[in-house]
Write an enzyme that holds these catalytic residues in place. Structure first.
Site, PDB file in Angstrom:
ATOM      1  N   ASP A  55      91.882 -60.193  54.087  1.00 24.82           N
ATOM      2  CA  ASP A  55      93.321 -60.174  53.935  1.00 24.82           C
ATOM      3  C   ASP A  55      93.636 -61.443  53.268  1.00 24.82           C
ATOM      4  OD1 ASP A  55      93.983 -57.782  54.799  1.00 24.82           O
ATOM      5  OD2 ASP A  55      93.902 -58.342  56.954  1.00 24.82           O
TER       6      ASP A  55
ATOM      7  N   HIS B  70      87.916 -64.009  62.168  1.00 25.49           N
ATOM      8  CA  HIS B  70      87.311 -62.729  62.251  1.00 25.49           C
ATOM      9  C   HIS B  70      86.866 -62.816  63.605  1.00 25.49           C
ATOM     10  CE1 HIS B  70      85.529 -58.890  61.387  1.00 25.49           C
ATOM     11  NE2 HIS B  70      86.798 -58.843  60.484  1.00 25.49           N
TER      12      HIS B  70
HETATM   13  C1  SDX Z   1      91.581 -57.451  59.598  1.00 21.96           C
HETATM   14  O1  SDX Z   1      87.879 -56.373  63.002  1.00 21.96           O
HETATM   15  C2  SDX Z   1      87.848 -55.905  61.537  1.00 21.96           C
HETATM   16  O2  SDX Z   1      87.216 -55.718  61.091  1.00 21.96           O
HETATM   17  C3  SDX Z   1      89.340 -56.137  61.056  1.00 21.96           C
HETATM   18  C4  SDX Z   1      89.425 -56.179  59.506  1.00 21.96           C
HETATM   19  C5  SDX Z   1      89.031 -54.900  59.325  1.00 21.96           C
HETATM   20  O3  SDX Z   1      88.413 -54.675  57.737  1.00 21.96           O
HETATM   21  O4  SDX Z   1      89.518 -53.839  59.588  1.00 21.96           O
HETATM   22  O5  SDX Z   1      88.421 -57.220  58.942  1.00 21.96           O
HETATM   23  C6  SDX Z   1      90.617 -56.563  58.937  1.00 21.96           C
HETATM   24  O6  SDX Z   1      92.117 -57.279  60.559  1.00 21.96           O
HETATM   25  C7  SDX Z   1      91.367 -59.050  59.418  1.00 21.96           C
HETATM   26  C8  SDX Z   1      92.027 -60.024  60.137  1.00 21.96           C
HETATM   27  C9  SDX Z   1      93.281 -60.183  59.500  1.00 21.96           C
HETATM   28  N1  SDX Z   1      94.161 -61.136  60.555  1.00 21.96           N
HETATM   29  C10 SDX Z   1      94.469 -62.448  60.261  1.00 21.96           C
HETATM   30  O7  SDX Z   1      94.024 -63.006  59.284  1.00 21.96           O
HETATM   31  C11 SDX Z   1      95.475 -62.991  61.324  1.00 21.96           C
HETATM   32  C12 SDX Z   1      94.753 -64.365  61.714  1.00 21.96           C
HETATM   33  N2  SDX Z   1      93.507 -64.480  62.242  1.00 21.96           N
HETATM   34  C13 SDX Z   1      93.560 -64.370  63.631  1.00 21.96           C
HETATM   35  O8  SDX Z   1      94.532 -64.268  64.600  1.00 21.96           O
HETATM   36  C14 SDX Z   1      92.091 -64.044  64.290  1.00 21.96           C
HETATM   37  O9  SDX Z   1      91.163 -64.880  63.654  1.00 21.96           O
HETATM   38  C15 SDX Z   1      91.823 -62.497  64.271  1.00 21.96           C
HETATM   39  C16 SDX Z   1      92.705 -61.553  65.186  1.00 21.96           C
HETATM   40  C17 SDX Z   1      91.628 -62.067  62.913  1.00 21.96           C
HETATM   41  C18 SDX Z   1      90.463 -62.648  65.215  1.00 21.96           C
HETATM   42  O10 SDX Z   1      90.882 -62.745  66.584  1.00 21.96           O
HETATM   43  P1  SDX Z   1      89.902 -63.303  67.968  1.00 21.96           P
HETATM   44  O11 SDX Z   1      88.446 -62.721  67.525  1.00 21.96           O
HETATM   45  O12 SDX Z   1      90.645 -62.725  69.079  1.00 21.96           O
HETATM   46  O13 SDX Z   1      89.904 -64.784  67.770  1.00 21.96           O
HETATM   47  P2  SDX Z   1      90.685 -65.737  68.368  1.00 21.96           P
HETATM   48  O14 SDX Z   1      92.255 -65.372  68.232  1.00 21.96           O
HETATM   49  O15 SDX Z   1      90.497 -65.609  70.031  1.00 21.96           O
HETATM   50  O16 SDX Z   1      90.313 -67.257  67.881  1.00 21.96           O
HETATM   51  C19 SDX Z   1      89.228 -67.955  68.366  1.00 21.96           C
HETATM   52  C20 SDX Z   1      89.602 -69.189  68.081  1.00 21.96           C
HETATM   53  C21 SDX Z   1      90.911 -69.694  68.825  1.00 21.96           C
HETATM   54  O17 SDX Z   1      90.893 -71.110  69.249  1.00 21.96           O
HETATM   55  P3  SDX Z   1      90.639 -71.465  70.628  1.00 21.96           P
HETATM   56  O18 SDX Z   1      91.883 -70.804  71.482  1.00 21.96           O
HETATM   57  O19 SDX Z   1      89.209 -70.984  71.112  1.00 21.96           O
HETATM   58  O20 SDX Z   1      90.992 -72.906  70.419  1.00 21.96           O
HETATM   59  O21 SDX Z   1      89.781 -69.477  66.857  1.00 21.96           O
HETATM   60  C22 SDX Z   1      91.141 -69.818  66.467  1.00 21.96           C
HETATM   61  C23 SDX Z   1      92.021 -69.423  67.657  1.00 21.96           C
HETATM   62  O22 SDX Z   1      93.030 -70.035  67.656  1.00 21.96           O
HETATM   63  N3  SDX Z   1      91.518 -69.019  65.229  1.00 21.96           N
HETATM   64  C24 SDX Z   1      92.476 -69.498  64.516  1.00 21.96           C
HETATM   65  C25 SDX Z   1      92.610 -68.528  63.380  1.00 21.96           C
HETATM   66  N4  SDX Z   1      91.753 -67.774  63.833  1.00 21.96           N
HETATM   67  C26 SDX Z   1      90.998 -68.014  64.861  1.00 21.96           C
HETATM   68  N5  SDX Z   1      93.396 -70.367  64.482  1.00 21.96           N
HETATM   69  C27 SDX Z   1      94.189 -70.544  63.533  1.00 21.96           C
HETATM   70  N6  SDX Z   1      94.510 -69.645  62.412  1.00 21.96           N
HETATM   71  C28 SDX Z   1      93.482 -68.588  62.660  1.00 21.96           C
HETATM   72  N7  SDX Z   1      93.592 -67.832  61.617  1.00 21.96           N
END
Ligand code: SDX
Length: 371
Positions: free
Chosen positions: A308, A255
């Site tokens: 989720d 998140h």
């Molecule tokens: C919702 O914002 C809100 O409030 C949204 C929400 C709402 O109520 O409206 O809460 C609802 O959208 C929940 C999120 C649902 N999405 C997912 O579950 C998809 C998987 N999660 C991600 O792709 C990610 O964590 C996000 C999109 C939720 C957040 O994205 P960010 O803040 O841009 O984080 P990032 O992708 O830059 O991640 C930071 C690091 C990365 O690694 P590095 O490049 O720094 O080495 O953390 C890793 C990412 O690769 N990472 C993950 C991960 N989430 C973060 N690695 C693997 N699996 C994951 N799920």
């Protein structure tokens, strides 16, 4: 290249509005609507009352609550012509595509041309009907018309399955949990749309299209697909290892704001745990194992289950098919989308950020060598 501006990739750490609607504490894992914690609201309130709170900023008195309940129940039915249009949609259309399209069509039936509370109430009342009608049309079942005497959640499950569910109160609480969450991607997108002073139907069409994506609300459907593919607790480690090796995101984890356990995931997990003691709740054991293993693999990286991760297990328990999960999210989040649009427009300024140009500037059409 222009150098006057910085790019904040994904607008991380940028505030775009001042708002009194909700407070998210990403370090402590707290979510507060208009001063009330979500834990307090799920225990003591219901969806209609929470909607009033989020829209108006205070809990309603008896008359005010009666007003909102009555408005939401009277406006449920869809125009006959829209039902006929829905019958022409391809049966394999994704429910979020249907919802996005029908909300847009509903705009043609609204006389107003700007963002009003009346339109917010109208769409909040009608979205559950669109979802339930599509579920029945898609599955070649007769549609079940809304009943004015039922509560919002009760009526939705009734229109879906034709009976009063013993779990409608639990379903109602999941709507409260999803109703609002600050300046998330779909709320931001809808606020940008609202800032042009367009109508509520355009604003919510934008929001639904944004929520649909797998990185946002579309994750809940993918989480259940992941559990289906894992099939058994024994396969969890190899499945997660393969995702990590292939640099795929694990759906339902991570998140932008919560760097601890998402409080909504915590609540959902507790409810499912209680249900699991008396009922057959599919995929819960797999989910627990996935959570345990991912937390171990990502130790110290502050990647936890988000809302989720557990919501789909509950929806699946209510017999809602997974491709409908994100529509349930939308059915609740309409409250936050409309509240933010209305709040922003009170002190409106059109969103107009910049991009930094890094392309060529001196080409001549006649001298240009095409490849
Ligand atoms: C919702 O914002 C809100 O409030 C949204 C929400 C709402 O109520 O409206 O809460 C609802 O959208 C929940 C999120 C649902 N999405 C997912 O579950 C998809 C998987 N999660 C991600 O792709 C990610 O964590 C996000 C999109 C939720 C957040 O994205 P960010 O803040 O841009 O984080 P990032 O992708 O830059 O991640 C930071 C690091 C990365 O690694 P590095 O490049 O720094 O080495 O953390 C890793 C990412 O690769 N990472 C993950 C991960 N989430 C973060 N690695 C693997 N699996 C994951 N799920």
């Amino acid at each position: 290249m222009d150098v006057d501006f910085d790019v904040k990739h994904g607008l991380e750490g940028v505030a775009v509005a001042i708002s009194s609607i909700s407070y998210v504490d990403g370090k402590k894992g707290e979510l507060v609507y208009r001063g009330f914690s979500i834990e307090d609201l799920i225990k003591n309130s219901n969806f209609e009352e929470t909607a009033y709170l989020i829209w108006f900023g205070s809990l309603p008195n008896e008359n005010e609550l009666d007003f909102i309940v009555s408005m939401l129940s009277k406006k449920r039915e869809l125009p006959e012509k829209i039902i006929n249009i829905m019958r022409l949609f391809p049966k394999n259309s994704h429910p979020m595509e249907v919802l996005r399209s029908v909300v847009s069509i509903l705009g043609m039936y609204s006389g107003e041309n700007n963002s009003t509370l009346e339109d917010a109430i109208n769409l909040t009342a009608k979205i559950p009907t669109v979802i339930a009608y599509w579920y029945r049309i898609k599955n070649n079942m007769p549609i079940i018309h809304p009943r004015e005497d039922l509560k919002h959640s009760e009526n939705f499950l009734y229109m879906m399955f034709g009976e009063i569910s013993q779990y409608s109160e639990l379903f109602d609480k999941t709507l409260i949990l999803h109703a609002e969450q600050g300046m998330n991607a779909s709320t931001f997108a809808s606020t940008v749309t609202a800032s042009t002073l367009t109508d509520t139907y355009s604003i919510i069409t934008t929001a639904i299209g944004t929520l649909k994506g797998p990185l946002h609300g579309g994750a809940n459907e993918r989480v259940l697909k992941m559990f289906e593919e894992i099939k058994s607790v024994d396969n969890v480690e190899s499945y997660i290892n393969a995702l990590i090796e292939n640099k795929n995101k694990i759906m339902g984890f991570g998140h932008r704001i919560y760097k601890t356990y998402d409080p909504r995931a915590k609540v959902l997990k507790e409810w499912i745990k209680e249900l699991f003691l008396k009922e057959n709740v599919e995929y819960f054991e797999i989910a627990l194992k996935v959570e345990e293993y991912v937390l171990k693999k990502f130790e110290n990286r502050k990647i936890y289950p988000n809302v989720d991760f557990y919501s789909g297990i509950l929806y699946n328990f209510f017999n809602i098919p997974k491709e409908f999960f994100t529509t349930i999210f939308a059915m609740a989040r309409i409250i936050g989308w409309t509240a933010h649009s209305m709040e922003y427009c009170k002190n409106n300024r059109i969103f107009r950020p910049r991009s930094i140009y890094n392309g060529p500037k001196n080409f001549k059409y006649k001298e240009y060598k095409r490849s």
